[in-house]
Design a protein around this motif. Sequence first.
Motif, PDB file in Angstrom:
ATOM      1  N   GLU A 199       0.830  -1.209   0.000  1.00 33.40           N
ATOM      2  CA  GLU A 199       0.000   0.000   0.000  1.00 33.40           C
ATOM      3  C   GLU A 199       0.867   1.263   0.000  1.00 33.40           C
ATOM      4  OE1 GLU A 199      -3.053   0.145  -0.604  1.00 33.40           O
ATOM      5  OE2 GLU A 199      -3.688  -1.917  -0.270  1.00 33.40           O
ATOM      6  N   PHE A 200       2.016   1.216   0.669  1.00 31.24           N
ATOM      7  CA  PHE A 200       2.898   2.381   0.659  1.00 31.24           C
ATOM      8  C   PHE A 200       3.477   2.600  -0.743  1.00 31.24           C
ATOM      9  CE2 PHE A 200       7.036   4.462   2.075  1.00 31.24           C
ATOM     10  CZ  PHE A 200       6.447   5.709   2.227  1.00 31.24           C
ATOM     11  N   SER A 201       3.815   1.518  -1.413  1.00 33.70           N
ATOM     12  CA  SER A 201       4.277   1.629  -2.801  1.00 33.70           C
ATOM     13  C   SER A 201       3.191   2.223  -3.686  1.00 33.70           C
ATOM     14  CB  SER A 201       4.703   0.260  -3.335  1.00 33.70           C
ATOM     15  OG  SER A 201       5.829  -0.226  -2.640  1.00 33.70           O
ATOM     16  N   TYR A 202       1.956   1.789  -3.463  1.00 37.84           N
ATOM     17  CA  TYR A 202       0.814   2.338  -4.210  1.00 37.84           C
ATOM     18  C   TYR A 202       0.694   3.838  -3.976  1.00 37.84           C
ATOM     19  CZ  TYR A 202      -4.182   3.362  -4.996  1.00 37.84           C
ATOM     20  OH  TYR A 202      -5.380   3.927  -5.389  1.00 37.84           O
ATOM     21  N   PHE A 203       0.812   4.258  -2.710  1.00 38.11           N
ATOM     22  CA  PHE A 203       0.744   5.695  -2.431  1.00 38.11           C
ATOM     23  C   PHE A 203       1.829   6.447  -3.191  1.00 38.11           C
ATOM     24  CE2 PHE A 203       2.056   9.567  -0.403  1.00 38.11           C
ATOM     25  CZ  PHE A 203       0.859  10.219  -0.160  1.00 38.11           C
ATOM     26  N   ASN A 204       3.035   5.935  -3.167  1.00 38.65           N
ATOM     27  CA  ASN A 204       4.143   6.620  -3.837  1.00 38.65           C
ATOM     28  C   ASN A 204       3.946   6.696  -5.345  1.00 38.65           C
ATOM     29  OD1 ASN A 204       5.805   7.412  -1.635  1.00 38.65           O
ATOM     30  ND2 ASN A 204       6.481   5.300  -1.388  1.00 38.65           N
ATOM     31  N   GLU A 205       3.343   5.667  -5.940  1.00 36.68           N
ATOM     32  CA  GLU A 205       3.016   5.733  -7.368  1.00 36.68           C
ATOM     33  C   GLU A 205       2.013   6.854  -7.642  1.00 36.68           C
ATOM     34  OE1 GLU A 205       2.764   2.014  -9.912  1.00 36.68           O
ATOM     35  OE2 GLU A 205       2.317   1.217  -7.911  1.00 36.68           O
ATOM     36  N   LEU A 206       1.016   6.953  -6.779  1.00 43.21           N
ATOM     37  CA  LEU A 206       0.035   8.037  -6.918  1.00 43.21           C
ATOM     38  C   LEU A 206       0.729   9.392  -6.787  1.00 43.21           C
ATOM     39  CD1 LEU A 206      -2.823   6.627  -4.629  1.00 43.21           C
ATOM     40  CD2 LEU A 206      -2.833   6.660  -7.132  1.00 43.21           C
ATOM     41  N   TRP A 207       1.536   9.530  -5.741  1.00 46.17           N
ATOM     42  CA  TRP A 207       2.183  10.811  -5.445  1.00 46.17           C
ATOM     43  C   TRP A 207       3.158  11.219  -6.549  1.00 46.17           C
ATOM     44  CZ3 TRP A 207       1.143  14.438  -1.915  1.00 46.17           C
ATOM     45  CH2 TRP A 207       2.071  15.458  -1.726  1.00 46.17           C
ATOM     46  N   ASP A 208       3.876  10.242  -7.083  1.00 50.73           N
ATOM     47  CA  ASP A 208       4.894  10.518  -8.102  1.00 50.73           C
ATOM     48  C   ASP A 208       4.313  10.633  -9.508  1.00 50.73           C
ATOM     49  OD1 ASP A 208       6.834  10.496  -6.138  1.00 50.73           O
ATOM     50  OD2 ASP A 208       7.336   8.372  -6.428  1.00 50.73           O
ATOM     51  N   ASP A 209       2.988  10.545  -9.610  1.00 49.79           N
ATOM     52  CA  ASP A 209       2.306  10.761 -10.900  1.00 49.79           C
ATOM     53  C   ASP A 209       2.672   9.692 -11.930  1.00 49.79           C
ATOM     54  OD1 ASP A 209       0.493  12.115 -12.483  1.00 49.79           O
ATOM     55  OD2 ASP A 209       1.939  13.541 -13.246  1.00 49.79           O
ATOM     56  N   VAL A 210       2.825   8.468 -11.479  1.00 45.88           N
ATOM     57  CA  VAL A 210       3.122   7.375 -12.412  1.00 45.88           C
ATOM     58  C   VAL A 210       2.050   6.282 -12.379  1.00 45.88           C
ATOM     59  CG1 VAL A 210       5.601   7.762 -12.348  1.00 45.88           C
ATOM     60  CG2 VAL A 210       4.587   6.180 -10.700  1.00 45.88           C
ATOM     61  N   TYR A 211       0.990   6.464 -11.582  1.00 40.14           N
ATOM     62  CA  TYR A 211      -0.056   5.449 -11.525  1.00 40.14           C
ATOM     63  C   TYR A 211      -0.954   5.576 -12.757  1.00 40.14           C
ATOM     64  CZ  TYR A 211      -3.356   2.115  -9.641  1.00 40.14           C
ATOM     65  OH  TYR A 211      -4.138   1.016  -9.472  1.00 40.14           O
ATOM     66  N   PRO A 212      -1.292   4.442 -13.401  1.00 41.59           N
ATOM     67  CA  PRO A 212      -2.107   4.499 -14.630  1.00 41.59           C
ATOM     68  C   PRO A 212      -3.432   5.218 -14.415  1.00 41.59           C
ATOM     69  CG  PRO A 212      -1.232   2.276 -14.283  1.00 41.59           C
ATOM     70  CD  PRO A 212      -0.908   3.057 -13.043  1.00 41.59           C
ATOM     71  N   GLY A 213      -3.761   6.105 -15.343  1.00 41.51           N
ATOM     72  CA  GLY A 213      -5.062   6.768 -15.345  1.00 41.51           C
ATOM     73  C   GLY A 213      -5.188   7.969 -14.435  1.00 41.51           C
TER      74      GLY A 213
END
Length: 214
Positions: A199-213
């Motif tokens: 979940e922390f990795s997921y947050f960082n993907e969101l924060w770093d603007d690399v999460y799909p969509g």
Amino acid sequence: SLAKLSLNTSYHKGRDDIARDFYLPCMQRASRYHRAVGFFRSTVFAVAWPALRRFVVENKGTMRVLCSHVLSDPDISALEEGYSARHDDQLAAHFLEEVRGLLAEPQLEQPVRILAALVASGVIDLKVAILKPSDRATARGRIFHDKLGVFEDQDGNMVIFKGSTNETWSGLAADGNLESVDVAATWLGERDFERATTEFSYFNELWDDVYPGL
């Protein structure tokens, strides 16, 4: 240390006080707080105030908030003031003095002012999450609506929570909305460790603007 806490696997308002039993004890021990949420309001600071003061003053804590674009006008103004102060030495000095005064108060009367002051001093960073159009739908009317929180301490321990609560007064206060959260922690076994780190990795993907969509 967060690892000294005795945590339930979940908390449900009506049976539990999520703020008193879980959120505030975690914040008092954390040095970093990461929150991805549908709705953020500075009014949450009124509930969190006893722990937030310790988080800022004693723990030198920092906070990252990712939320939808649905913000209140007073909070938008406070964010604009706070970020402007980062590029204006005179304004920054003003906010530093203001945050010292606010943090000395036993009760918080103006949550929107603490938002501006903590943004200005670099304690809080906030990003607005915008959904991209897809082949099946436009972005119109769709908002970021996930709800994840991560508390981290100086020893690297993490507590994560997911559930219905927004980062608002009504989400956290005992007499607010009926809410529940599920909890995992890195020191509570392999499964909890995997869930917390994922979940922390997921947050960082969101924060770093690399999460799909997003």
